[in-house]
Design a protein around this motif. Structure first.
Motif, mmCIF file in Angstrom:
data_model
loop_
_atom_site.group_PDB
_atom_site.id
_atom_site.type_symbol
_atom_site.label_atom_id
_atom_site.label_comp_id
_atom_site.label_asym_id
_atom_site.label_seq_id
_atom_site.Cartn_x
_atom_site.Cartn_y
_atom_site.Cartn_z
ATOM 1 N N LYS A 131 0.827 -1.198 0.000
ATOM 2 C CA LYS A 131 0.000 0.000 0.000
ATOM 3 C C LYS A 131 0.872 1.264 0.000
ATOM 4 C CE LYS A 131 -3.661 -0.276 2.477
ATOM 5 N NZ LYS A 131 -4.582 -0.337 3.627
ATOM 6 N N GLU A 132 1.933 1.267 0.834
ATOM 7 C CA GLU A 132 2.841 2.415 0.866
ATOM 8 C C GLU A 132 3.593 2.547 -0.447
ATOM 9 O OE1 GLU A 132 3.054 4.722 3.006
ATOM 10 O OE2 GLU A 132 1.700 3.848 4.480
ATOM 11 N N LEU A 133 3.946 1.415 -1.062
ATOM 12 C CA LEU A 133 4.636 1.458 -2.354
ATOM 13 C C LEU A 133 3.735 2.036 -3.431
ATOM 14 C CD1 LEU A 133 7.191 0.732 -3.927
ATOM 15 C CD2 LEU A 133 6.220 -1.534 -4.337
ATOM 16 N N ALA A 134 2.442 1.695 -3.383
ATOM 17 C CA ALA A 134 1.488 2.247 -4.353
ATOM 18 C C ALA A 134 1.361 3.763 -4.182
ATOM 19 C CB ALA A 134 0.135 1.567 -4.184
ATOM 20 N N ARG A 157 6.374 18.664 -2.982
ATOM 21 C CA ARG A 157 6.337 17.292 -3.502
ATOM 22 C C ARG A 157 7.506 16.471 -2.965
ATOM 23 N NH1 ARG A 157 2.941 15.396 -7.017
ATOM 24 N NH2 ARG A 157 1.735 16.860 -5.742
ATOM 25 N N GLN A 158 8.680 17.082 -2.802
ATOM 26 C CA GLN A 158 9.818 16.357 -2.228
ATOM 27 C C GLN A 158 9.538 15.950 -0.781
ATOM 28 O OE1 GLN A 158 13.124 19.061 -2.956
ATOM 29 N NE2 GLN A 158 13.935 17.674 -4.520
ATOM 30 N N LYS A 159 8.881 16.830 -0.028
ATOM 31 C CA LYS A 159 8.522 16.484 1.350
ATOM 32 C C LYS A 159 7.568 15.301 1.375
ATOM 33 C CE LYS A 159 9.100 21.127 3.295
ATOM 34 N NZ LYS A 159 8.400 22.289 3.930
ATOM 35 N N GLU A 160 6.577 15.299 0.461
ATOM 36 C CA GLU A 160 5.626 14.192 0.405
ATOM 37 C C GLU A 160 6.330 12.879 0.043
ATOM 38 O OE1 GLU A 160 2.557 15.205 -2.293
ATOM 39 O OE2 GLU A 160 1.770 16.867 -1.089
ATOM 40 N N ILE A 161 7.243 12.946 -0.942
ATOM 41 C CA ILE A 161 7.956 11.742 -1.367
ATOM 42 C C ILE A 161 8.863 11.240 -0.243
ATOM 43 C CG2 ILE A 161 9.690 10.850 -2.970
ATOM 44 C CD1 ILE A 161 8.511 12.708 -5.087
ATOM 45 N N HIS A 162 9.553 12.168 0.423
ATOM 46 C CA HIS A 162 10.435 11.770 1.516
ATOM 47 C C HIS A 162 9.634 11.108 2.644
ATOM 48 C CE1 HIS A 162 13.844 11.861 4.244
ATOM 49 N NE2 HIS A 162 13.066 12.434 5.163
ATOM 50 N N ALA A 163 8.484 11.674 2.976
ATOM 51 C CA ALA A 163 7.641 11.090 4.021
ATOM 52 C C ALA A 163 7.145 9.700 3.609
ATOM 53 C CB ALA A 163 6.459 12.003 4.317
ATOM 54 N N SER A 164 6.784 9.567 2.324
ATOM 55 C CA SER A 164 6.308 8.269 1.831
ATOM 56 C C SER A 164 7.418 7.230 1.858
ATOM 57 C CB SER A 164 5.749 8.415 0.417
ATOM 58 O OG SER A 164 5.271 7.187 -0.071
ATOM 59 N N VAL A 165 8.643 7.624 1.458
ATOM 60 C CA VAL A 165 9.778 6.702 1.492
ATOM 61 C C VAL A 165 10.082 6.274 2.927
ATOM 62 C CG1 VAL A 165 12.260 6.500 1.071
ATOM 63 C CG2 VAL A 165 10.790 7.534 -0.660
ATOM 64 N N LEU A 167 7.497 3.774 4.002
ATOM 65 C CA LEU A 167 7.748 2.494 3.348
ATOM 66 C C LEU A 167 8.900 1.767 4.026
ATOM 67 C CD1 LEU A 167 7.269 0.464 1.056
ATOM 68 C CD2 LEU A 167 8.787 1.853 -0.390
ATOM 69 N N GLY A 168 9.966 2.507 4.363
ATOM 70 C CA GLY A 168 11.101 1.887 5.043
ATOM 71 C C GLY A 168 10.723 1.316 6.396
ATOM 72 N N LYS A 169 9.921 2.063 7.164
ATOM 73 C CA LYS A 169 9.492 1.575 8.475
ATOM 74 C C LYS A 169 8.618 0.328 8.341
ATOM 75 C CE LYS A 169 9.655 6.028 10.878
ATOM 76 N NZ LYS A 169 8.868 7.079 11.585
ATOM 77 N N THR A 170 7.755 0.330 7.322
ATOM 78 C CA THR A 170 6.888 -0.835 7.098
ATOM 79 C C THR A 170 7.716 -2.067 6.747
ATOM 80 O OG1 THR A 170 5.165 0.654 6.269
ATOM 81 C CG2 THR A 170 4.899 -1.686 5.816
ATOM 82 N N LEU A 171 8.737 -1.887 5.906
ATOM 83 C CA LEU A 171 9.599 -3.014 5.537
ATOM 84 C C LEU A 171 10.412 -3.501 6.732
ATOM 85 C CD1 LEU A 171 10.868 -1.827 2.037
ATOM 86 C CD2 LEU A 171 9.207 -3.628 2.510
ATOM 87 N N ASP A 172 10.854 -2.573 7.581
ATOM 88 C CA ASP A 172 11.607 -2.970 8.777
ATOM 89 C C ASP A 172 10.750 -3.819 9.700
ATOM 90 O OD1 ASP A 172 13.854 -1.683 7.914
ATOM 91 O OD2 ASP A 172 13.469 0.170 9.026
ATOM 92 N N LYS A 173 9.457 -3.479 9.792
ATOM 93 C CA LYS A 173 8.561 -4.262 10.639
ATOM 94 C C LYS A 173 8.296 -5.639 10.043
ATOM 95 C CE LYS A 173 6.051 -0.347 12.667
ATOM 96 N NZ LYS A 173 4.725 0.313 12.799
ATOM 97 N N LYS A 174 8.223 -5.688 8.715
ATOM 98 C CA LYS A 174 7.895 -6.949 8.053
ATOM 99 C C LYS A 174 9.076 -7.898 8.016
ATOM 100 C CE LYS A 174 5.581 -9.964 5.719
ATOM 101 N NZ LYS A 174 4.520 -10.741 6.365
ATOM 102 N N PHE A 175 10.265 -7.382 7.683
ATOM 103 C CA PHE A 175 11.442 -8.224 7.527
ATOM 104 C C PHE A 175 12.385 -8.023 8.702
ATOM 105 C CE2 PHE A 175 9.977 -7.325 3.203
ATOM 106 C CZ PHE A 175 9.795 -8.618 2.745
ATOM 107 N N PRO A 176 12.957 -9.109 9.227
ATOM 108 C CA PRO A 176 13.879 -8.968 10.356
ATOM 109 C C PRO A 176 15.151 -8.250 9.941
ATOM 110 C CG PRO A 176 13.906 -11.215 9.502
ATOM 111 C CD PRO A 176 12.783 -10.499 8.793
#
Length: 388
Positions: free
Chosen positions: A6-9, A69-77, A80-89
């Motif tokens: 969802k965050e990647l989308a 737009r850069q602020k929005e992209i940075h926040a989205s990235v 996404l990074g936090k979500t991946l950290d939670k998913k993958f050890p």
């Protein structure tokens, strides 16, 4: 993975020209077009003071659009990074080569080869054995091939190969009090019972008299239910009766894992594939949790024990919870046949010796014992032995 996707989308939408709002590229292209237009006006000599004022305002607007737009992209990235950290050890630290010696290397390769055989990947196993030069006895290979042929037959609702194996290994199954042979005959009995339309229970009853009756002493209650359910035929009525569980497909499909368990036990192997258990537990997060706990305690300089122990609980599925050894939390001794674990009324477990010592007051023995972990008192006669 749903949260990460969802965050990647969202990130893709922010950086794609298909979105409703302008992207950074769109803003820069618009600014570049405005500069070209001003350049053409300057070259044509058609320039006014308002033109440069409009250009300055356009540059400020486009700069604000890009920054937002850069602020929005940075926040989205970041999300996404936090979500991946939670998913993958987290990544594991580098360890020294644990399989450097020839013996350990050979043991690892043998474990891998047996994994392929136990999981039915016989072509891969043969290729691996040729390249690794590990020797597996031909009889063991043949036994695993036989196992998967029988499992394939069970999947096709053919129980004769499985019954032939149970007859050859009946003494072993009886020593384990295994219900496998009875369950195989029960499955066949139910199939015969529900096979005819209109219902004709005679073939099933003949089968029960010949095959199921020898199991009556060990499975008296179940045997009576199998015979009594005939009164509720046909199938639609049986499904609404107290014997509805006998119409469940699980009664037939559960035979495969039960047979595999008993077959592997006859070979002296565990019912679970060791390499898969190691991968599921260790690779599934246990090693990462342990390393994270060790790192945190090292940074806080709060080592919990001098024996390289960590106060970390690793959540495990029920099939991976093993209790082959019990150590008494009071005496720190392992239980044995002469000193078995005993459960108090409150649910805590200690060994028999600790229980007897706690029940003694001076030279007398009390009829009650107080749990060392809670204020509950248990009557000694109500303490239950625990079997692991």
């Amino acid at each position: 993975m749903d949260a990460a996707l969802k965050e990647l989308a969202k990130l893709e939408k922010l950086t794609s020209s298909k979105g409703k709002s302008q992207t950074i590229d769109d803003s820069l292209e618009s600014l570049l077009q405005s500069l070209h237009e001003i350049k053409e006006q300057v070259q044509a000599g058609d320039v006014h003071e308002e033109t440069f004022q409009q250009l300055s305002q356009t540059i400020e607007n486009k700069k604000k659009e890009v920054d937002d737009r850069q602020k929005e992209i940075h926040a989205s990235v970041t999300r996404l990074g936090k979500t991946l950290d939670k998913k993958f050890p987290s990544s594991l630290p580098a360890y020294n080569n644990l399989f450097a010696s020839p013996d350990s290397h050979a043991s690892l390769e043998r474990t891998i080869a047996l994994h392929f055989l136990r999981t039915g990947q016989f072509e891969i196993a043969e290729c691996f054995l040729e390249e690794s030069e590990i020797v597996i006895p031909p009889t063991l290979k043949a036994q695993f091939v036989d196992l998967y042929q029988i499992l394939k037959a069970l999947k096709n609702q053919e129980i004769q190969p499985a019954l032939a194996w149970t007859k050859q290994n009946r003494q072993f199954l009886q020593s384990r009090s295994s219900p496998l042979e009875f369950y195989l005959h029960r499955s066949q009995y139910i199939r015969l019972l529900l096979a005819s339309h209109p219902p004709d229970p005679r073939p099933a009853l003949i089968y029960a008299r010949e095959m199921l009756r020898p199991f009556y002493p060990e499975h008296e209650t179940e045997f009576k239910r199998l015979i009594s359910c005939v009164a509720y035929l046909p199938l639609r009525r049986l499904q609404q009766s107290p014997y509805a569980d006998l119409t469940s497909t699980a009664l037939h499909f559960d035979l495969e894992p039960l047979f595999a368990k008993e077959y592997c036990a006859s070979l002296g192997m565990s019912r679970q594939v060791p390499l898969r258990v190691v991968g599921d537990i260790g690779g599934g997060g246990a090693l990462a949790r342990i390393e994270k706990g060790r790192k945190v305690m090292r940074e806080r300089k709060s080592e919990w024990s001098q024996t390289d122990e960590l106060p970390i609980e690793i959540p495990l599925p029920p099939e991976n919870r093993y209790h082959s050894i019990f150590a008494c939390p009071v005496s720190k001794e392992q239980s044995s046949e002469s000193n078995p674990p005993m459960m108090l009324y409150c649910g805590h477990v200690i060994t028999k010796d600790s229980l007897q010592k706690m029940g003694k007051t001076g030279n007398h023995t009390s009829s009650k014992v107080k749990c060392p972990y809670c204020p509950t008192e248990s009557v000694l006669s109500s303490v239950v032995r625990v079997y692991f």
